[in-house]
Design an enzyme around this catalytic site. Structure first.
Site, short mmCIF file in Angstrom:
data_model
loop_
_atom_site.label_atom_id
_atom_site.label_comp_id
_atom_site.label_asym_id
_atom_site.label_seq_id
_atom_site.Cartn_x
_atom_site.Cartn_y
_atom_site.Cartn_z
CB SER A 108 5.54 -15.30 -8.43
OG SER A 108 4.14 -15.36 -8.39
CB SER A 109 2.05 -11.08 -9.11
OG SER A 109 1.32 -12.18 -9.56
CB CYS A 110 1.62 -15.36 -5.44
SG CYS A 110 3.13 -16.31 -5.39
CE1 TYR A 137 6.97 -20.67 -7.05
CE2 TYR A 137 5.49 -18.78 -7.09
CZ TYR A 137 6.49 -19.53 -7.67
OH TYR A 137 7.02 -19.15 -8.88
CE LYS A 141 9.80 -18.17 -7.23
NZ LYS A 141 11.02 -18.36 -8.05
CG HIS A 180 -0.05 -21.23 -13.82
ND1 HIS A 180 1.20 -21.71 -14.13
CD2 HIS A 180 0.05 -20.71 -12.58
CE1 HIS A 180 2.01 -21.49 -13.12
NE2 HIS A 180 1.34 -20.88 -12.16
O1 GFB Z 1 -3.60 -19.80 -12.72
P1 GFB Z 1 -4.00 -20.30 -11.38
O2 GFB Z 1 -3.89 -21.76 -11.15
O3 GFB Z 1 -3.17 -19.61 -10.26
O4 GFB Z 1 -5.54 -19.91 -11.13
P2 GFB Z 1 -3.19 -18.30 -9.35
C1 GFB Z 1 -6.06 -18.64 -11.38
C2 GFB Z 1 -7.56 -18.61 -11.19
O5 GFB Z 1 -8.18 -19.36 -12.25
C3 GFB Z 1 -8.07 -19.23 -9.89
C4 GFB Z 1 -9.13 -20.25 -11.72
O6 GFB Z 1 -9.15 -18.45 -9.40
C5 GFB Z 1 -8.56 -20.61 -10.33
O7 GFB Z 1 -9.58 -21.16 -9.50
N1 GFB Z 1 -9.33 -21.39 -12.64
C6 GFB Z 1 -10.46 -21.66 -13.35
C7 GFB Z 1 -8.44 -22.37 -12.91
N2 GFB Z 1 -10.34 -22.79 -14.03
C8 GFB Z 1 -9.09 -23.26 -13.80
C9 GFB Z 1 -8.38 -24.42 -14.24
O8 GFB Z 1 -8.87 -25.25 -14.99
N3 GFB Z 1 -7.09 -24.56 -13.79
C10 GFB Z 1 -6.51 -23.65 -12.95
N4 GFB Z 1 -5.23 -23.84 -12.57
N5 GFB Z 1 -7.18 -22.57 -12.49
C11 GFB Z 1 -0.85 -19.28 -8.83
C12 GFB Z 1 -0.11 -19.36 -7.56
O9 GFB Z 1 -1.97 -18.59 -8.45
O10 GFB Z 1 -0.24 -18.56 -9.88
C13 GFB Z 1 1.34 -19.30 -7.68
O11 GFB Z 1 -0.58 -20.47 -6.85
C14 GFB Z 1 1.87 -18.35 -8.71
O12 GFB Z 1 1.92 -19.05 -6.45
C15 GFB Z 1 1.12 -18.44 -9.99
O13 GFB Z 1 1.93 -17.04 -8.25
C16 GFB Z 1 1.48 -17.37 -11.00
O14 GFB Z 1 -3.00 -17.06 -10.14
O15 GFB Z 1 -4.39 -18.28 -8.45
#
Ligand code: GFB
Length: 309
Positions: A108-110, A137, A141, A180
């Site tokens: 993953s890109s993280c 995570y 990875k 996500h």
């Molecule tokens: O997709 P996401 O949960 O994961 O969140 P990451 C991306 C951005 O969207 C963050 C915002 O800045 C969140 O605060 N966001 C806005 C939301 N509204 C929402 C919502 O309703 N739900 C969610 N989930 N986010 C994860 C990593 O990171 O992505 C993992 O934790 C992994 O390790 C994965 O790499 C691909 O992109 O921040």
């Protein structure tokens, strides 16, 4: 890859594994060995040992993992570390012991440092501190990448690591606490429209930027790399373009035709400010994505939801 030989897709019921299965079936592969997590707990060393001794797959796609959005990563920190380390240690080690011809590990890109220069080149791995919300995570990875690299170095195993950007598509998770951002926002906008809610809540400030790849494009890239890539270094898979969370929300709002407002919830974390992939290595090998973000989101909405007009 020889189409007659046995392929094991670990995680074939997840969004990524299912897309890889669809892609291989479309390419004419028929000899699969598949197990649900109920049938085979990949965290169980003995069970995975028995499975590999019995089935002896020729090719392995390691798409099984505990995954989730920013809140799930930050909440289930121990599980994200333990489950993922156990799964990948068992599958990679048994693949080596049982003579798997080629294995693909999906990361993953993280895995890249939180404040790495953009776009993220493969060489930026381990050059700085990780984003705290997903450190467990990412550490798992990174360990998987190092397993592949070092099993190649010591044993000559053809194990490769690919790093997809944020993914979306059929089979995604819509549980608002675990998902996500992209599926979460689609669900929130569709439901707000249905219920005539005046606003939709968007976590964080809306300023972070993310890159999104449609999962069938990812599967296409994985197949391409399984055929053409045999190097120790990890390789990024993405589109090379990103969008702010605010603009993503506005795009989904437009596609759903929702008239209400956006409300940002700053008590929720932003996470990494930006993680745009450098995809020049992948492009130079001859692969490019084909689904635009707008097209992909439209497909997901059509497949998953009934929109009221
Ligand atoms: O997709 P996401 O949960 O994961 O969140 P990451 C991306 C951005 O969207 C963050 C915002 O800045 C969140 O605060 N966001 C806005 C939301 N509204 C929402 C919502 O309703 N739900 C969610 N989930 N986010 C994860 C990593 O990171 O992505 C993992 O934790 C992994 O390790 C994965 O790499 C691909 O992109 O921040």
């Amino acid at each position: 890859m020889n189409k007659e030989e046995k392929v094991y897709i670990a995680g074939h019921r997840g969004m990524v594994g299912a897309a890889i299965l669809r892609k291989l079936q479309a390419e004419g592969f028929t000899n699969f060995v598949l197990r649900t997590s109920q049938e085979l707990d990949l965290r169980n060393q003995q069970a995975v040992t028995d499975f590999f001794i019995k089935e002896k797959p020729a090719y392995v796609f390691l798409a099984a993992a505990k995954v989730g959005g920013i809140l799930a990563n930050d909440t289930y920190r121990a599980e994200f570390l333990y489950d993922n380390l156990m799964i990948q240690n068992n599958v990679i080690h048994q693949s080596y012991l049982n003579g798997v011809k080629k294995l693909m590990f999906l990361g993953s890109s993280c895995i890249y440092p939180k404040l790495a220069p953009q776009p993220l080149k493969e060489t930026y791995l381990l050059t700085g501190e990780l984003e705290p919300t997903n450190e467990p995570y990412a550490i798992a990875k990174i360990a998987g990448i190092k397993m592949c690299e070092n099993y190649r170095a010591q044993y000559g195993a053809n194990f490769i690591s690919v790093m997809p950007t944020n993914l979306y598509g059929p089979g995604d998770n819509y549980d608002l606490k675990k998902s996500h951002v992209l599926p979460a926002l689609i669900r929130k906008f569709v439901e707000a429209k249905r219920d005539s809610k005046p606003f939709v809540e968007v976590w964080g400030t809306g300023a972070p930027k993310r890159e999104f790849l449609y999962v069938d494009d990812l599967a296409d890239a994985c197949y391409f790399l399984m055929l053409h890539y045999n190097e120790p270094e990890l390789i990024n898979i993405g589109v090379g373009e990103d969008i702010s969370i605010k603009d993503l929300a506005l795009l989904i709002k437009e596609l759903v035709v929702y008239e209400g407002a956006l409300q940002f919830d700053a008590t929720k974390p932003d996470g990494t400010p930006r993680k745009l992939m450098d995809v020049s290595k992948l492009h130079s090998l001859g692969w490019q994505h084909s689904t635009s973000l707008k097209e992909g989101i439209r497909k997901v909405i059509e497949e998953k939801f009934t929109l009221i007009s």
